[in-house]
Design a protein around this motif. Structure first.
Motif, mmCIF file in Angstrom:
data_model
loop_
_atom_site.group_PDB
_atom_site.id
_atom_site.type_symbol
_atom_site.label_atom_id
_atom_site.label_comp_id
_atom_site.label_asym_id
_atom_site.label_seq_id
_atom_site.Cartn_x
_atom_site.Cartn_y
_atom_site.Cartn_z
ATOM 1 N N MET A 182 0.843 -1.201 0.000
ATOM 2 C CA MET A 182 0.000 0.000 0.000
ATOM 3 C C MET A 182 0.879 1.253 0.000
ATOM 4 S SD MET A 182 -2.912 1.193 2.742
ATOM 5 C CE MET A 182 -3.904 -0.241 2.386
ATOM 6 N N LYS A 183 0.571 2.178 -0.884
ATOM 7 C CA LYS A 183 1.339 3.413 -0.997
ATOM 8 C C LYS A 183 1.131 4.287 0.237
ATOM 9 C CE LYS A 183 2.143 7.226 -4.246
ATOM 10 N NZ LYS A 183 1.761 7.795 -5.558
ATOM 11 N N LEU A 184 2.229 4.843 0.748
ATOM 12 C CA LEU A 184 2.131 5.728 1.903
ATOM 13 C C LEU A 184 1.458 7.039 1.507
ATOM 14 C CD1 LEU A 184 5.565 5.269 3.725
ATOM 15 C CD2 LEU A 184 3.490 3.885 3.878
ATOM 16 N N THR A 185 0.704 7.610 2.448
ATOM 17 C CA THR A 185 -0.031 8.846 2.216
ATOM 18 C C THR A 185 0.569 9.977 3.047
ATOM 19 O OG1 THR A 185 -1.606 8.416 4.007
ATOM 20 C CG2 THR A 185 -2.127 7.492 1.836
ATOM 21 N N LYS A 186 0.065 11.170 2.852
ATOM 22 C CA LYS A 186 0.591 12.340 3.558
ATOM 23 C C LYS A 186 0.541 12.171 5.070
ATOM 24 C CE LYS A 186 -0.206 15.837 -0.016
ATOM 25 N NZ LYS A 186 1.232 16.066 -0.223
ATOM 26 N N SER A 187 -0.509 11.541 5.566
ATOM 27 C CA SER A 187 -0.634 11.365 7.012
ATOM 28 C C SER A 187 0.479 10.477 7.569
ATOM 29 C CB SER A 187 -2.006 10.784 7.371
ATOM 30 O OG SER A 187 -2.175 9.503 6.783
ATOM 31 N N ASP A 188 0.983 9.559 6.749
ATOM 32 C CA ASP A 188 2.064 8.680 7.195
ATOM 33 C C ASP A 188 3.353 9.450 7.441
ATOM 34 O OD1 ASP A 188 0.668 6.133 7.031
ATOM 35 O OD2 ASP A 188 0.775 6.336 4.858
ATOM 36 N N PHE A 189 3.531 10.552 6.727
ATOM 37 C CA PHE A 189 4.762 11.335 6.852
ATOM 38 C C PHE A 189 4.665 12.434 7.908
ATOM 39 C CE2 PHE A 189 5.035 9.670 2.489
ATOM 40 C CZ PHE A 189 6.301 9.117 2.527
ATOM 41 N N ASN A 190 3.535 12.550 8.569
ATOM 42 C CA ASN A 190 3.335 13.605 9.565
ATOM 43 C C ASN A 190 4.025 13.226 10.869
ATOM 44 O OD1 ASN A 190 2.325 16.055 10.579
ATOM 45 N ND2 ASN A 190 0.518 15.030 11.443
ATOM 46 N N LEU A 191 5.345 13.168 10.808
ATOM 47 C CA LEU A 191 6.154 12.685 11.921
ATOM 48 C C LEU A 191 7.324 13.632 12.173
ATOM 49 C CD1 LEU A 191 6.438 8.963 10.740
ATOM 50 C CD2 LEU A 191 4.995 9.774 12.611
ATOM 51 N N SER A 192 7.808 13.613 13.403
ATOM 52 C CA SER A 192 9.046 14.337 13.690
ATOM 53 C C SER A 192 10.185 13.631 12.965
ATOM 54 C CB SER A 192 9.317 14.352 15.194
ATOM 55 O OG SER A 192 9.670 13.046 15.646
ATOM 56 N N CYS A 193 11.322 14.277 12.878
ATOM 57 C CA CYS A 193 12.442 13.724 12.119
ATOM 58 C C CYS A 193 12.888 12.374 12.685
ATOM 59 C CB CYS A 193 13.596 14.727 12.130
ATOM 60 S SG CYS A 193 14.904 14.361 10.949
ATOM 61 N N ILE A 194 13.061 12.290 13.992
ATOM 62 C CA ILE A 194 13.513 11.038 14.593
ATOM 63 C C ILE A 194 12.448 9.952 14.459
ATOM 64 C CG2 ILE A 194 14.134 9.917 16.778
ATOM 65 C CD1 ILE A 194 15.618 12.460 17.540
ATOM 66 N N GLU A 195 11.191 10.312 14.655
ATOM 67 C CA GLU A 195 10.110 9.340 14.454
ATOM 68 C C GLU A 195 10.136 8.795 13.032
ATOM 69 O OE1 GLU A 195 6.564 10.906 17.470
ATOM 70 O OE2 GLU A 195 6.792 11.824 15.481
ATOM 71 N N MET A 196 10.368 9.678 12.068
ATOM 72 C CA MET A 196 10.397 9.248 10.674
ATOM 73 C C MET A 196 11.616 8.373 10.402
ATOM 74 S SD MET A 196 10.207 11.432 7.120
ATOM 75 C CE MET A 196 8.593 12.118 7.508
ATOM 76 N N GLY A 197 12.738 8.699 11.027
ATOM 77 C CA GLY A 197 13.935 7.881 10.866
ATOM 78 C C GLY A 197 13.687 6.437 11.259
ATOM 79 N N HIS A 198 12.892 6.246 12.315
ATOM 80 C CA HIS A 198 12.516 4.894 12.744
ATOM 81 C C HIS A 198 11.460 4.301 11.811
ATOM 82 C CE1 HIS A 198 13.640 5.858 17.232
ATOM 83 N NE2 HIS A 198 14.674 5.875 16.408
ATOM 84 N N PHE A 199 10.445 5.088 11.515
ATOM 85 C CA PHE A 199 9.290 4.632 10.743
ATOM 86 C C PHE A 199 9.658 4.133 9.352
ATOM 87 C CE2 PHE A 199 6.048 5.918 7.564
ATOM 88 C CZ PHE A 199 5.013 5.078 7.936
ATOM 89 N N LEU A 200 10.615 4.781 8.708
ATOM 90 C CA LEU A 200 10.956 4.446 7.323
ATOM 91 C C LEU A 200 11.672 3.110 7.187
ATOM 92 C CD1 LEU A 200 12.104 7.927 5.978
ATOM 93 C CD2 LEU A 200 9.977 6.718 5.433
ATOM 94 N N LEU A 201 12.291 2.636 8.258
ATOM 95 C CA LEU A 201 12.979 1.351 8.182
ATOM 96 C C LEU A 201 11.975 0.237 7.872
ATOM 97 C CD1 LEU A 201 15.465 1.599 11.174
ATOM 98 C CD2 LEU A 201 16.019 1.750 8.744
#
Length: 220
Positions: free
Chosen positions: A1-20
């Motif tokens: 499933m393609k990620l949406t804008k809401s999926d990227f609504n994260l702080s930088c460190i949160e996103m660093g974890h989330f993208l793995l």
């Protein structure tokens, strides 16, 4: 499933974890699809971070993508010849560098693109799959990610580059350690634990054995 804008609504460190573990998808001009699992990320925290292009609130034409909405591609040139690919977070001027991928589709095309970049194409070596995208510039070459074609692209609103959730999501152990190649920014920021990677994944650019040993002592 393609990620949406809401999926990227994260702080930088949160996103660093989330993208793995997420899948980066690249559609080339000939409609060939390349996919790679993100196995290593590195965070740059914006104005407070001496290693960040936006340190001190610096905002230029080069780093404008870091100030654009979360989920925007920031592609920049380094050493005058290689590119690096980042994704903006919800924090102003903060972005996550994608350091390494595990190729999962279009592997032959990735290898072809890597060899095209080499000076001696005739004697170009046969790459191990784990060598194809195990570094920020290598993955940009292998997926043809350049400043002139993908910088400032919204990763949710285009058909050239986007992210997906994996079909088979598996658990993994996260290693947290210092970033690479920023010693000139001073000991404090060079040593901050802002690099993240999947433990024991062979596609990671550089293991931090000290961090792994500590992680093993408290989790394994």
């Amino acid at each position: 499933m393609k990620l949406t804008k809401s999926d990227f609504n994260l702080s930088c460190i949160e996103m660093g974890h989330f993208l793995l573990g997420k899948v980066l998808v690249r559609r080339l001009e000939n409609n060939v699809i390349i996919k790679g699992k993100i196995v290593e990320t590195e965070c740059y925290l914006g104005g407070i971070d001496k290693a960040s292009h936006s340190f001190g609130g610096r905002r230029t034409a080069r780093n404008e993508a870091m100030f654009m909405p979360a989920g925007t591609a920031y592609v920049y040139m380094t050493y005058g010849m290689y590119y690096c690919f980042n994704i903006s977070s919800k924090e102003l001027g903060a972005a996550v560098l994608i350091r390494s991928l595990e190729p999962i589709q279009g592997i032959e095309k990735i290898e072809e693109l890597r060899k095209m970049k080499m000076k001696n194409k005739i004697s170009a070596k046969k790459f191990k799959t784990t060598e194809l995208c195990n570094g920020p510039s290598k993955l940009c070459i292998g997926l043809d990610i350049r400043k002139d074609n993908l910088n400032r692209v919204d990763l949710c609103e285009n058909d050239m580059l986007w992210l997906e959730s994996p079909i088979d999501e598996t658990d993994f152990t996260l290693v947290t350690c210092a970033r690479i190649g920023i010693a000139s920014c001073g000991e404090e920021w060079a040593n901050k634990p802002l690099r993240f990677y999947i433990y024991q994944n062979l596609n990671v650019s550089k293991r931090d054995k000290k961090a792994e040993k500590y992680m093993e002592s408290i989790t394994l």
